[in-house]
Design an enzyme around this catalytic site. Structure first.
Site, short mmCIF file in Angstrom:
data_model
loop_
_atom_site.label_atom_id
_atom_site.label_comp_id
_atom_site.label_asym_id
_atom_site.label_seq_id
_atom_site.Cartn_x
_atom_site.Cartn_y
_atom_site.Cartn_z
N PRO A 101 10.77 43.54 -41.28
CA PRO A 101 11.73 44.37 -40.68
C PRO A 101 12.78 45.28 -41.86
CG PRO A 101 12.27 41.71 -41.10
CD PRO A 101 11.05 42.31 -41.67
N ASP B 147 2.00 58.35 -20.84
CA ASP B 147 2.93 57.14 -21.70
C ASP B 147 4.40 57.42 -21.76
OD1 ASP B 147 1.13 55.31 -21.67
OD2 ASP B 147 0.64 56.55 -23.87
N ARG C 297 -5.67 51.52 -27.34
CA ARG C 297 -5.64 52.74 -26.33
C ARG C 297 -6.00 53.64 -26.32
NH1 ARG C 297 -0.83 53.92 -24.72
NH2 ARG C 297 -1.17 53.64 -22.54
N GLU D 146 10.33 35.01 -46.88
CA GLU D 146 11.20 36.06 -47.25
C GLU D 146 10.61 37.09 -47.37
OE1 GLU D 146 13.61 33.66 -46.09
OE2 GLU D 146 14.00 35.69 -46.95
C1 LIG Z 1 6.58 43.42 -47.91
O1 LIG Z 1 7.01 43.51 -46.63
C2 LIG Z 1 7.21 41.59 -46.08
O2 LIG Z 1 7.24 41.02 -47.54
C3 LIG Z 1 6.87 41.34 -45.19
O3 LIG Z 1 7.45 40.32 -44.94
C4 LIG Z 1 7.78 39.47 -43.66
C5 LIG Z 1 8.68 38.00 -43.51
C6 LIG Z 1 9.63 38.16 -42.53
C7 LIG Z 1 9.05 38.68 -41.62
C8 LIG Z 1 7.86 39.32 -41.25
C9 LIG Z 1 7.81 40.15 -40.02
O4 LIG Z 1 7.80 41.26 -39.25
C10 LIG Z 1 9.43 41.22 -39.25
O5 LIG Z 1 9.91 40.58 -38.78
C11 LIG Z 1 9.27 42.43 -37.92
C12 LIG Z 1 8.40 43.76 -38.02
N1 LIG Z 1 9.52 45.01 -37.19
N2 LIG Z 1 10.22 44.21 -36.87
C13 LIG Z 1 10.66 43.03 -37.77
C14 LIG Z 1 7.60 39.53 -42.82
#
Ligand SMILES: COC(=O)COc1cccc(COC(=O)c2cn[nH]c2)c1
Length: 240
Positions: A86, A170, A155, A113
């Protein structure tokens, strides 16, 4: 293109072997490897996470396990590491086009997390790392985001879509949203297909489609219109 995915839920990535992407694999346009992160655990419980330093809710994914996994999966010609999060930069059609030019993508699926930051920092000393967001919401893990990103990228590879023209039209390829589409019957539940589309007048059809795309973009995504270079809007467009 080779794509590797590291995840604690390998079955979540099964859809990548279905339908169009499955055909791309059969045609040798895509090599897909899905790896269970627990392969690189070293304790009897196969632990992949631990409590966060500094306290707070949830768990953080362990650096040792991810470090070993990435060392093995990213060995050989330098891949580009993609981490859905996120907190990432927005994944857009432009980013999809950029990734479609790569020969090897490795996806790290975070959960809980997230992954210990040192894993990202360490990997970035050896390869390009992109933390990408597919939208402003929080999923439980990166797997669903990987499905979306891989589909949007693959794709675009030559030979994957039957008709290459389809991704030229697209949404976003000309910076606008796609307008409405219609097929037979001409009338359905008293709703008639716009006359112009049945006129055979290709200039009028192109104009009508552009007008609908501009209208829809204006209504739903005015931000995209702001981003359009002036040259993109011709004087007929400006009348809308
Ligand atoms: C360094 O990066 C990390 O540690 C990633 O860790 C996580 C933790 C919880 C969830 C996620 C999945 O991604 C999304 O939720 C997401 C991607 N796009 N919109 C929402 C990833």
């Amino acid at each position: 293109m080779r794509v590797d995915v590291i995840t604690i839920f390998p079955d979540y990535l099964a859809p990548l072997r279905e339908a169009l992407l499955g055909k791309a694999i059969d045609k040798g346009l895509l090599d897909l490897g899905v790896h269970d992160l627990r392969k690189w655990t070293y304790d009897v419980h196969k632990a992949v996470d631990d409590s966060p330093f500094g306290g707070g809710p949830g768990m953080v994914m362990k650096p040792q396990v991810w470090g070993e996994a990435l060392d093995e999966v990213c060995a050989g010609a330098t891949p580009r590491l993609i981490v859905p999060t996120p907190a990432g930069r927005p994944f857009t059609q432009a980013v999809a086009q950029e990734l479609a030019g790569e020969s090897h993508l490795v996806f790290a699926c975070g959960r809980y997390e997230g992954i210990d930051q040192r894993v990202i920092d360490d990997a970035a000393t050896r390869m390009p790392v992109d933390e990408l967001s597919i939208g402003d919401y929080v999923l439980v893990g990166g797997e669903v985001a990987v499905l979306a990103i891989v589909e949007a990228v693959v794709r675009l590879l030559p030979g994957v879509l039957g008709n290459p023209a389809s991704h030229e039209q697209d949404s976003f390829s000309d910076g606008l949203l796609e307008g409405p589409s219609y097929t037979r019957p001409v009338v359905w539940r008293d709703r008639e297909v716009p006359e112009v589309l049945r006129s055979g007048n290709h200039a009028a059809i192109a104009r009508w489609r552009r007008d609908r795309a501009l209208e829809r973009t204006f209504e739903r995504r005015p931000d995209l219109l702001e981003a359009l270079p002036d040259a993109e809007l011709d004087k007929q467009d400006r009348k809308l």
